[in-house]
Scaffold this motif. Sequence first.
Motif, PDB file in Angstrom:
ATOM      1  N   GLY A   1      44.520 -37.205  19.933  1.00 50.04           N
ATOM      2  CA  GLY A   1      43.832 -36.579  20.731  1.00 50.04           C
ATOM      3  C   GLY A   1      44.672 -36.207  21.925  1.00 50.04           C
ATOM      4  O   GLY A   1      44.509 -34.966  22.335  1.00 50.04           O
ATOM      5  N   THR A   2      45.414 -36.898  22.320  1.00 51.50           N
ATOM      6  CA  THR A   2      46.598 -36.611  23.509  1.00 51.50           C
ATOM      7  C   THR A   2      47.574 -35.308  22.903  1.00 51.50           C
ATOM      8  O   THR A   2      47.430 -34.381  23.755  1.00 51.50           O
ATOM      9  N   ILE A   3      48.132 -35.588  21.913  1.00 51.73           N
ATOM     10  CA  ILE A   3      48.870 -34.540  21.331  1.00 51.73           C
ATOM     11  C   ILE A   3      47.961 -33.311  20.911  1.00 51.73           C
ATOM     12  O   ILE A   3      48.503 -32.090  21.154  1.00 51.73           O
TER      13      ILE A   3
ATOM     14  N   GLY B   1      33.615 -35.446  20.723  1.00 52.70           N
ATOM     15  CA  GLY B   1      34.745 -34.872  21.110  1.00 52.70           C
ATOM     16  C   GLY B   1      35.819 -34.580  20.046  1.00 52.70           C
ATOM     17  O   GLY B   1      36.548 -33.666  20.118  1.00 52.70           O
ATOM     18  N   SER B   2      35.418 -34.848  18.671  1.00 52.06           N
ATOM     19  CA  SER B   2      36.315 -34.717  17.657  1.00 52.06           C
ATOM     20  C   SER B   2      35.862 -33.751  16.337  1.00 52.06           C
ATOM     21  O   SER B   2      36.319 -32.717  16.131  1.00 52.06           O
TER      22      SER B   2
ATOM     23  N   LEU C   1      46.149 -45.232  17.453  1.00 49.36           N
ATOM     24  CA  LEU C   1      46.677 -43.766  16.650  1.00 49.36           C
ATOM     25  C   LEU C   1      45.871 -42.718  17.245  1.00 49.36           C
ATOM     26  O   LEU C   1      46.418 -41.724  17.214  1.00 49.36           O
ATOM     27  N   ASN C   2      44.602 -42.976  17.203  1.00 49.47           N
ATOM     28  CA  ASN C   2      43.620 -41.969  17.489  1.00 49.47           C
ATOM     29  C   ASN C   2      43.603 -41.373  18.729  1.00 49.47           C
ATOM     30  O   ASN C   2      43.522 -40.292  19.084  1.00 49.47           O
TER      31      ASN C   2
ATOM     32  N   MET D   1      37.074 -37.287  23.605  1.00 48.72           N
ATOM     33  CA  MET D   1      37.532 -38.198  22.444  1.00 48.72           C
ATOM     34  C   MET D   1      38.482 -39.202  22.891  1.00 48.72           C
ATOM     35  O   MET D   1      38.463 -40.313  22.826  1.00 48.72           O
ATOM     36  N   MET D   2      39.469 -38.697  23.616  1.00 46.30           N
ATOM     37  CA  MET D   2      40.273 -39.732  24.303  1.00 46.30           C
ATOM     38  C   MET D   2      39.499 -40.824  25.150  1.00 46.30           C
ATOM     39  O   MET D   2      40.174 -41.978  24.992  1.00 46.30           O
TER      40      MET D   2
END
Length: 504
Positions: free
Chosen positions: A449-451, A386-387, A444-445, A360-361
């Motif tokens: 994804g990173t978090i 990925g989401s 933001l998205n 997703m990232m």
Amino acid sequence: MSDKEETLQHVEDKSTDYNEVNNSVAPDSVVQLNCTAVTESRLRLKIDLYIVPIASLMYLFCFIDRANIGNAKLAGLEKDLGMTGYDYNTLLSIFYISYIIFEIPSNMACKWLGPGWVLPALTLGFGICSVCTAFVHTLSSAAGVRFVLGMFEAGLLPGISYYLSRWYRRQELAFRISMYMVMAPLAGAFGGLLASAILKLPSFGNLETWRMIFAIEGIITIGIAIIAFLTLTDRPDTARWLTQAEKELATTRIRSESAHVGVAVVLDRLDMKKTIRGVLNPVTLVMAWIMLLVNVTVQGLAFFTPTIVRTIYPDRSVISQQLYTVPPYIIGAVSTLLIPYLSSRFNNRLIFFVLVPPIMMMGYTMFLASSDPRVRYGATFLIAFGSFPVGVLCNAHSAANVVSDTARASAIGAVVMLGNIGGLISTWSFLPFDAPNYYIGNGLNLATGTITLLTAAILWLWTTWDNKKRDKKGHQQQLESLAEMSSQQLEDMEWRHPKFRWRV
């Protein structure tokens, strides 16, 4: 044998032997039922065929009735209702206010009244709301209907997950949850196709253009609710389509997974301590946080993919733009089935929480790095892949790391409730002034994804550490700490029970 030894032996029996804590099934029959893999496989397939299809259809149209506002926007909703500026974002947000408020209460009502009644009633409610949306003529009336729509839809996603947990083992649950949650990406694909087909009709009664979308899809939803009233059954022992032996096996399969921590029944009574323990379970809270993060993407994709497609292909017809929203959702559907299937196969969910978010990232990095329409359209495929499966894993992992039925209902409700705060955030992630590149929304998205990746990695490390810490405590010491407790007190301990181990 001393009095103390007798007490410890009693606790040992009470905590580990599920053949003796339940008198409804004779011990010999339990052993025989659990030893027959072919019989269990046949039962599992039967449950799959009776339970999963209708649950999937309900969730399909739950998501369609929620997200079809994006298709209606392309077909003239904003112009007809006189919407300007941030009115569309406000209309989306109204839905999430009620959706978040009623999440846990709805799931507890599902346990109290029975999912066989509550889930069809919720479906009937949001089907009627969809039909009503076809007749709104002002922003305020549309907002009122969307608020009521959120009330009815709030309980369906966590309610179905909780309902399936009454039928499937923890290892089996992720894939079964994916079999209905795959309807979220399919709703994006099918919803676009259905909206395109509906818009080709000259009219539906006195309704035209976007109003036909809400009316026709709402009527279909009402029909599905009626079928659900006739077919869904609360639990295995009330299923007319199971033989007595199959009912016993279905019940025993679920009971056996919690017997080692003193749980004697599959369906316990509502208990405030277990309700609170389910919500405050550390894994539940982490899953709720991850669900919040991923919902920013999943819900944002549902509401704004038509808008994104229009910025990429501005010269195409409305119907053509609707059709371009379909392929990314097909990829998302494949991922929603594939990843949970692999997690069930390997009996490990945390590894996929770490492996999937980077995909997703990559998609959002492509969005930020390029303005080429083909590159950005290709990025939506990576984002969908990925989401979408992360929400399935969140529901399955929270259900796998509680003990009682009450705690499971509250845990799943909490995950979805807090998770849908992410849906509320998503309604303000793609703002008009940020078009057409939407740097704020895409940035933001990428951050969420990173978090998600970092949170999952930390949870995996903590789970391994805490299980090792629990293993270090001596078996005799564990029994001594439980010796003075009643059966009810043992059940109320939930994840605090010394014999409890976190599942990965």
